[in-house]
Design an enzyme around this catalytic site. Sequence first.
Site, PDB file in Angstrom:
ATOM      1  N   HIS A  42      35.247  42.584  26.216  1.00 10.10           N
ATOM      2  CA  HIS A  42      35.944  42.440  26.728  1.00 10.10           C
ATOM      3  C   HIS A  42      37.043  41.379  26.177  1.00 10.10           C
ATOM      4  O   HIS A  42      36.669  40.291  25.462  1.00 10.10           O
ATOM      5  CB  HIS A  42      36.832  42.898  27.977  1.00 10.10           C
ATOM      6  CG  HIS A  42      36.461  43.739  28.876  1.00 10.10           C
ATOM      7  ND1 HIS A  42      36.358  45.115  28.716  1.00 10.10           N
ATOM      8  CD2 HIS A  42      35.207  43.754  30.125  1.00 10.10           C
ATOM      9  CE1 HIS A  42      36.203  46.063  29.639  1.00 10.10           C
ATOM     10  NE2 HIS A  42      35.139  44.945  30.036  1.00 10.10           N
ATOM     11  N   GLY A  88      14.633  42.280  41.505  1.00 12.88           N
ATOM     12  CA  GLY A  88      15.714  43.684  42.227  1.00 12.88           C
ATOM     13  C   GLY A  88      17.462  42.467  41.719  1.00 12.88           C
ATOM     14  O   GLY A  88      17.115  41.401  41.782  1.00 12.88           O
TER      15      GLY A  88
END
Length: 184
Positions: A114, A141
Amino acid sequence: MGENRKRMLAGDWYIPDDEELKEETRRRAELCAAYNAATTADDAERRAVLEQLIDDLGEDVTIRAPFQCDYGSRISIGPHTFINFNAVFLDAAQITVGAHGQIGPNVQLLTPTHELDTERRREGWEKGEPITIGDNVWLGGGVIVCPGVTIGSDTVVGAGAVVTKDLPSGVLAVGNPARVVRSL
């Protein structure tokens, strides 16, 4: 093809909040919902949904539900790759996962970036930077891979690492930000 979609595909700044991209998002939402609801369906049924969702799906790919993505049309997953529960693939740009990958639970592959400028960010401008993951990569994970990152083949990224920069082939990387701790 609309202007924002053209810009997105070209890797330029675009506004994702337009009707054409919203329609693609609706399509993706329906397919993800169907896939995630089909946890007890047979493998062929689940594969059929994935083939509609993911642009390039290799042979013998396993994705455990729930799985979420932005579009699906900008994802390529190599054969014999395993993706565990709660994977999030935000594919505003291409996401390429090589063959024989192991992707742990809660892994996020995030291509959107962004604007740093407050006004443009408020207006909704974003762009995608591709993520490329080589063959035989294991992401533990909770790993987060940031926009524009390439991870070389045969690399292992430890659980919870945040990968902000490219990683070479054949290394073990851990931490936030991820750093190479040794060769494999």
